[in-house]
Enzyme design. Structure first.
Site, short mmCIF file in Angstrom:
data_model
loop_
_atom_site.label_atom_id
_atom_site.label_comp_id
_atom_site.label_asym_id
_atom_site.label_seq_id
_atom_site.Cartn_x
_atom_site.Cartn_y
_atom_site.Cartn_z
N HIS A 295 0.84 -1.21 0.00
CA HIS A 295 0.00 0.00 0.00
C HIS A 295 0.87 1.25 0.00
O HIS A 295 0.65 2.18 -0.80
CB HIS A 295 -0.91 -0.01 1.23
CG HIS A 295 -1.58 1.31 1.48
ND1 HIS A 295 -2.82 1.63 0.96
CD2 HIS A 295 -1.17 2.39 2.20
CE1 HIS A 295 -3.14 2.84 1.34
NE2 HIS A 295 -2.17 3.33 2.09
N GLU A 296 1.86 1.30 0.89
CA GLU A 296 2.73 2.48 0.96
C GLU A 296 3.51 2.67 -0.33
O GLU A 296 3.70 3.80 -0.80
CB GLU A 296 3.69 2.35 2.14
CG GLU A 296 3.02 2.29 3.50
CD GLU A 296 2.20 3.53 3.82
OE1 GLU A 296 2.51 4.61 3.26
OE2 GLU A 296 1.25 3.43 4.61
N HIS A 299 1.64 4.51 -3.09
CA HIS A 299 1.73 5.97 -3.11
C HIS A 299 2.93 6.43 -3.93
O HIS A 299 2.85 7.41 -4.67
CB HIS A 299 1.85 6.51 -1.68
CG HIS A 299 0.59 6.39 -0.88
ND1 HIS A 299 -0.61 6.93 -1.30
CD2 HIS A 299 0.33 5.80 0.33
CE1 HIS A 299 -1.54 6.68 -0.39
NE2 HIS A 299 -0.99 5.99 0.59
N GLU A 379 -5.73 7.02 -1.04
CA GLU A 379 -5.67 5.80 -0.21
C GLU A 379 -6.37 4.63 -0.91
O GLU A 379 -5.87 3.50 -0.89
CB GLU A 379 -6.32 6.06 1.15
CG GLU A 379 -5.59 7.08 2.01
CD GLU A 379 -4.15 6.69 2.26
OE1 GLU A 379 -3.87 5.49 2.48
OE2 GLU A 379 -3.28 7.60 2.24
N ASP A 383 -4.49 1.18 -2.04
CA ASP A 383 -5.03 -0.14 -1.69
C ASP A 383 -5.18 -1.00 -2.94
O ASP A 383 -4.81 -2.19 -2.95
CB ASP A 383 -6.40 0.01 -1.02
CG ASP A 383 -6.30 0.42 0.44
OD1 ASP A 383 -5.17 0.45 0.98
OD2 ASP A 383 -7.35 0.72 1.05
#
Length: 447
Positions: A295-296, A299, A379, A383
């Site tokens: 997930h990070e 970004h 976000e 995901d």
């Protein structure tokens, strides 16, 4: 003699904005409290089919979540009332002109670079003291009563005082450096200091990104390289697959202060570090940890940080230009009770900058929902990236459920509260979106 000009638009906007912000937050927090009392004992339908969710959100845990959130709310109530009373009192009873009077008696009325710097620095330090004093008892109560009562805080009084001292020293150093640069711009670039200050702020932000991981963060925590093993191998495989070059994988000893868990990236370029809280490592399986990092990394891969920076840069220049214009208006000074002559404005624009910033802060709350809309969209995208990269959203769902349970985050915040305050979607919203991705992947694999 001190006198607030209540007919001045600046003081009107400040008072009205401060009161409106206070009332909006009171209403939102009350709605959240009421929804929590009504639905806090329920398990969301979307979680009932997730393996392990029933144990993570049993009756005892649901009750604990409500009690924890309520404890924070009942602390926030007196803090918010004290906060608005202090904010209004400092302005309406002339605290800032009084402080300026003390500063000018010590340093003399600003008329040179050194006197502007001395006045600006001393004024900024003294002006913050009342709010710092007010925040201390609330911070102490939250840390040593609420956080300890619910099993999070591992803090000792000695460690708390050490952190406070380190924070204060680091803050003073940074404030001094920034004040020095801004004062130099005021004095040597009087006609376009807004442009210089904008570049200074950008350079300052970039500098912090470079020095924080290697020099500031280690003052508070120990960072150990991630040991060899399955977790490191899987993370390394994910990084290689995505093409993410980093400056190291580290575990941070977060557990010496708190039981809360998290993971983050810091720095940029070759200095990018991936940091896992030791609490997170202890709570999750290898696949769940990899999903959180996925997930990070989403970004990064989707350039969310770059896009925010691209939007932020012109915004900084635009805001500084507007502030520059307002600091030349005598009304901004007289509205707050300062007796500043027209020929003195050139030397006290730091006052104007402070006062305009106060007016802006009083009404800036209205922009919060719009910023959060963009953040929540990012976000969801991160995901989706993690789920698609790993081939399934199941590990991330499991990780999010554990994070929510371990951190005692509420499950049913009202929609208006989420829209206004949440930078992340709720657990229910994220699980629903990931379930949709899983269903689409399943359907695609069977056709």
């Amino acid at each position: 003699m001190f006198c607030v000009d209540f007919s001045n638009i600046f003081i009107i906007v400040f008072v009205a904005g401060t009161i409106a912000t206070f009332l909006v937050n009171q209403l939102l927090e009350y709605l959240d409290f009421r929804a929590r009392c009504k639905n806090g004992g329920k398990v969301p339908e979307v979680l009932k089919n997730i393996e392990g969710a029933a144990e993570l959100f049993n009756e005892e845990k649901l009750k604990k979540i409500v009690e924890y959130e309520n404890a924070k709310y009942f602390l926030w109530l007196p803090k918010s009332f004290c906060g608005i009373l202090l904010t209004l009192a400092l302005v309406l009873f002339g605290f800032y002109p009084w402080i300026f009077g003390i500063v000018t008696k010590i340093t003399g009325m600003p008329h040179s670079f050194l006197s502007v710097f001395a006045c600006y620095l001393l004024f900024s330090i003294l002006a913050e003291i009342p709010e710092e004093i007010l925040s201390l008892p609330f911070a102490l109560y939250r840390e040593f009563s609420i956080e300890k009562r619910f099993g999070f805080s591992k803090m000792t009084v000695k460690l708390w005082l050490q952190d406070l001292l380190k924070d204060s020293v680091i803050g003073l150093i940074m404030n001094t450096l920034l004040t020095l640069c801004v004062s130099f711009a005021f004095c040597h670039f009087a006609k376009n200091w807004w442009l210089v200050v904008s570049f200074v702020l950008l350079a300052f932000v970039l500098l912090i990104q470079i020095i924080y991981p290697k020099f500031i963060a280690p003052l508070f925590n120990k960072f150990e390289p991630l040991p060899e093993g399955e977790l490191k191998d899987k993370i390394a495989g994910l990084l290689e697959k995505i093409g993410f070059k980093n400056g190291g994988l580290f575990i941070m000893d977060a557990s010496k202060r708190s039981g809360h868990s998290n993971a983050y990236f810091s720095g940029f370029g070759k200095n990018k570090r991936i940091v896992l809280y030791d609490t997170l490592v202890n709570q999750m399986t290898t696949d769940e940890l990899v999903a959180v990092l996925g997930h990070e990394l989403g970004h990064f891969k989707l350039k969310h940080i770059t896009r925010r920076l691209v939007l932020t840069i012109p915004l900084i220049f635009a805001v500084m230009f507007v502030l520059f214009q307002f600091t030349h208006l005598p009304g901004i000074y007289s509205s707050f009770g300062f007796s500043i002559e027209a020929n003195q404005i050139e030397w006290v624009q730091f006052l104007g900058l402070t006062l305009v910033s106060m007016v802006w802060s009083a009404v800036a709350e209205i922009l919060t929902p719009f910023s959060n809309i963009s953040s929540r969209r990012h976000e969801y995208q991160a995901d989706a990236f993690a789920a698609k990269t790993l081939g399934s959203g199941a590990p991330l769902i499991s990780a999010l459920v554990k994070l929510n349970s371990e951190n005692l985050s509420e499950l049913f915040p009202p929609a208006i509260y989420v829209w206004w305050n949440y930078s992340h979607p709720t657990l229910i919203q994220r699980v629903q979106a990931l379930n949709a991705i899983n269903a689409a992947q399943t359907e695609k694999s069977t056709t």
